[in-house]
Enzyme design. Structure first.
Site, PDB file in Angstrom:
ATOM      1  N   GLY A  18       0.834  -1.188   0.000  1.00  0.00           N
ATOM      2  CA  GLY A  18       0.000   0.000   0.000  1.00  0.00           C
ATOM      3  C   GLY A  18       0.875   1.246   0.000  1.00  0.00           C
ATOM      4  N   LEU A  19       0.274   2.367   0.327  1.00  0.00           N
ATOM      5  CA  LEU A  19       1.016   3.630   0.263  1.00  0.00           C
ATOM      6  C   LEU A  19       2.219   3.641   1.187  1.00  0.00           C
ATOM      7  CD1 LEU A  19       1.209   6.479  -0.879  1.00  0.00           C
ATOM      8  CD2 LEU A  19      -0.388   7.236   0.900  1.00  0.00           C
ATOM      9  N   ALA A  20       2.067   3.194   2.433  1.00  0.00           N
ATOM     10  CA  ALA A  20       3.180   3.205   3.379  1.00  0.00           C
ATOM     11  C   ALA A  20       4.338   2.346   2.886  1.00  0.00           C
ATOM     12  CB  ALA A  20       2.708   2.729   4.752  1.00  0.00           C
ATOM     13  N   SER A  46      -5.179   1.626   0.396  1.00  0.00           N
ATOM     14  CA  SER A  46      -4.799   2.957  -0.116  1.00  0.00           C
ATOM     15  C   SER A  46      -5.434   3.232  -1.470  1.00  0.00           C
ATOM     16  CB  SER A  46      -3.274   3.062  -0.234  1.00  0.00           C
ATOM     17  OG  SER A  46      -2.630   2.708   0.962  1.00  0.00           O
ATOM     18  N   GLN A  50     -11.030   7.554  -0.947  1.00  0.00           N
ATOM     19  CA  GLN A  50     -11.815   8.442  -1.799  1.00  0.00           C
ATOM     20  C   GLN A  50     -11.486   9.913  -1.557  1.00  0.00           C
ATOM     21  OE1 GLN A  50     -15.828   7.284  -0.830  1.00  0.00           O
ATOM     22  NE2 GLN A  50     -15.803   5.520  -2.199  1.00  0.00           N
ATOM     23  N   GLY A  51     -11.609  10.344  -0.295  1.00  0.00           N
ATOM     24  CA  GLY A  51     -11.541  11.773  -0.009  1.00  0.00           C
ATOM     25  C   GLY A  51     -10.216  12.412  -0.331  1.00  0.00           C
ATOM     26  N   GLY A  52      -9.115  11.826   0.156  1.00  0.00           N
ATOM     27  CA  GLY A  52      -7.803  12.392  -0.105  1.00  0.00           C
ATOM     28  C   GLY A  52      -6.906  12.332   1.106  1.00  0.00           C
ATOM     29  N   ARG A 269     -16.425  10.774  13.556  1.00  0.00           N
ATOM     30  CA  ARG A 269     -17.012   9.567  12.976  1.00  0.00           C
ATOM     31  C   ARG A 269     -17.693   8.673  13.993  1.00  0.00           C
ATOM     32  NH1 ARG A 269     -12.537   7.589   8.464  1.00  0.00           N
ATOM     33  NH2 ARG A 269     -13.098   9.147   6.892  1.00  0.00           N
ATOM     34  N   GLU A 352      -1.121   1.720   8.714  1.00  0.00           N
ATOM     35  CA  GLU A 352      -2.207   1.230   9.552  1.00  0.00           C
ATOM     36  C   GLU A 352      -1.810   0.022  10.384  1.00  0.00           C
ATOM     37  OE1 GLU A 352      -6.968   0.071   9.115  1.00  0.00           O
ATOM     38  OE2 GLU A 352      -5.803   0.588   7.326  1.00  0.00           O
TER      39      GLU A 352
END
Length: 492
Positions: A18-20, A46, A50-52, A269, A352
């Protein structure tokens, strides 16, 4: 004897793509191997973001304000030093992503910023419509594929670690054994264990269990964040499509079957998720009404979500979207220090999979991608400063744990360890998984979650105990494999 991948002996191994993990690979100064349990990008949470990514780059914003919002959302359990360090480094992380080819909406001088729940300023950088995660990942994937010191092993998963004198000496994979004294876990969260989650099915936290089996400490495993607005109609694979926080930030309203609002949409949330769950439990249906957004049609602003809605038979430009809370993110994970080092020498963790202290009891929207970039970078920089040990024997080989998974585990997690919890339900969950935890990694992850939730006799952030609805003194809880024995989990 398992086949040894001798060509990679001594390489840094990154578990997760993923991104990490990709950021870490790009920042390493020595050869590394990246394990991806799926084809690259397909199983990474990742890619689904959606949001960023949140960062204080707006003209009326500051890292101090970003830190303030993060601490407020974390419900008293954030590590303030970590929060300040990450929010301060946010603008630099955005600049690095731009250098790598990520084209955020707007310009560096005038970025187009979204507002999301519990942020006091618009600070969400986005791109690619509502497919920001994929827009960030694709340039990095291209760089990794063309990097001379990075080897990708796709459709290869971790199956266990090996140690010698308490230090990492190698790891088992589904393709063979890799002798190494340096490994970075970047495998994501545990949401895939839950029924109806927004996460990839592969995100089950198995490397956390595998690390725990060799003595690594885990922290705050009970904090599981349910996103308030998962599409109530499941996808064919059982996962739920996410209806981004940015939709509410753009003006959508939560209503019931009567068209009446019942909560404030831009609260943290955990509060919104519990409000929706309570309204549904009272016999109501819950919808996100985005038919009249101030900036124009829903389908123009959020084409990816619109496509998921259309696939479910919903036209979001004309109809309210049926939603329900869905497991989305894990705030707990492997205990790490500021450099990403776990309690096992030679083993790091980031993103994560790690519990850095940034999120506390409840992650602030869009802070996860920022944490992934920075913790991946910082772990790589620390690994660069540590020469690999020369001892690369097989060491103490931990046998792979491939026993059966408890029946109906995903449904039982939602029922007993979902948005609302109590002692009776958590004990029932532990009783169901105890016979499996010694030989099954999914059951072991669940045991850590349930044990942590039983010990936390309070309600805080994403962890809500109906039998202990008040908060107590903030406390982060570290647990190890041997600690589970006190819960009746039979371990060798």
């Amino acid at each position: 004897m398992m086949h040894t991948l001798s060509a990679f002996a001594g390489h840094v191994v990154i578990v997760g793509a993923g991104l990490a993990g990709l950021v870490a690979a790009l920042k390493l100064e020595r050869p590394c191997v990246v394990l991806s349990p799926t084809l690259l990008g397909e199983g990474a949470a990742s890619m689904l973001a959606q949001g960023g990514i949140a960062s204080a780059v707006g003209p009326d914003d500051s890292p101090a304000l970003h830190a303030q919002d993060t601490l407020a959302a974390g419900a008293g359990l954030c590590d303030a030093e970590v929060v300040q360090r990450i929010t301060a480094a946010g603008p630099g992380a955005i600049a690095q992503l731009r250098d790598w080819g990520v084209s955020f909406a707007g310009t560096p001088e005038h970025p187009d910023l979204h507002l999301e729940a519990a942020h006091t300023r618009p600070r969400i950088l986005h791109l690619n419509g509502d497919r920001s995660g994929a827009g960030i990942m694709r340039p990095l994937i291209a760089r990794v594929k063309n990097h001379g010191q990075i080897t990708l092993l796709e459709q290869v998963a971790l199956s266990g670690f090996c140690t010698e004198n308490g230090e990492l000496s190698g790891l088992r994979t589904t393709a063979g054994y890799i002798p190494t004294t340096q490994c970075l876990i970047a495998s994501g969260g545990i949401g895939g264990l839950f029924a109806g989650a927004t996460c990839p099915a592969e995100a089950q936290g198995l490397p956390l269990a595998q690390a725990a089996r060799i003595g690594a400490a885990l922290v705050d495993m009970e904090f599981t964040q349910f996103h308030p607005t998962g599409l109530a109609i499941p996808l064919p694979d059982g996962r739920r499509a996410l209806v981004s926080e940015a939709v509410r930030g753009a003006g959508a309203r939560l209503v019931d079957e009567r068209g009446e609002r019942f909560t404030e949409e831009l609260q943290p949330r955990d509060i919104v998720a519990r409000a929706i769950a309570a309204h549904r439990a009272a016999g109501h249906q819950v919808f996100l009404d985005a038919c009249s957004l101030p900036k124009g049609p829903f389908s123009m602003q959020f084409p990816g979500i619109a496509a998921a809605c259309h696939a479910a038979g919903i036209d979001p430009d004309q109809q309210p979207i049926p939603v329900q809370p869905s497991m989305h993110y894990h705030m707990g994970g492997l205990a790490v220090d500021a450099a990403g080092r776990t309690t096992i020498p030679g083993l790091w963790a980031c993103g994560e999979a790690a519990c850095t202290g940034l999120h506390g009891a409840n992650r602030l929207a869009s802070n996860s991608l920022l944490e992934a970039v920075l913790t991946g970078q910082w772990a790589a920089q620390d690994i660069n400063q540590h020469e690999p040990s020369r001892a690369l024997s097989h060491g103490k080989m931990v046998e792979p744990y491939q026993g059966p998974t408890p029946p109906d585990l995903s449904e039982h997690l939602v029922r007993y360890a979902g948005i609302l919890r109590d002692e009776a339900g958590l004990k029932a969950l532990l009783q169901q998984i105890t016979p499996y935890a010694q030989k099954n990694d999914a059951a072991l992850v669940t045991a850590f979650l349930a044990a942590g939730a039983l010990l936390r006799q309070e309600s805080r952030g994403a962890h809500y105990r109906t039998d202990y609805p008040e908060q107590k003194t903030p406390e982060r809880r570290v647990m190890t494999y041997s600690d589970l024995k006190s819960f009746g989990v039979g371990l060798s």
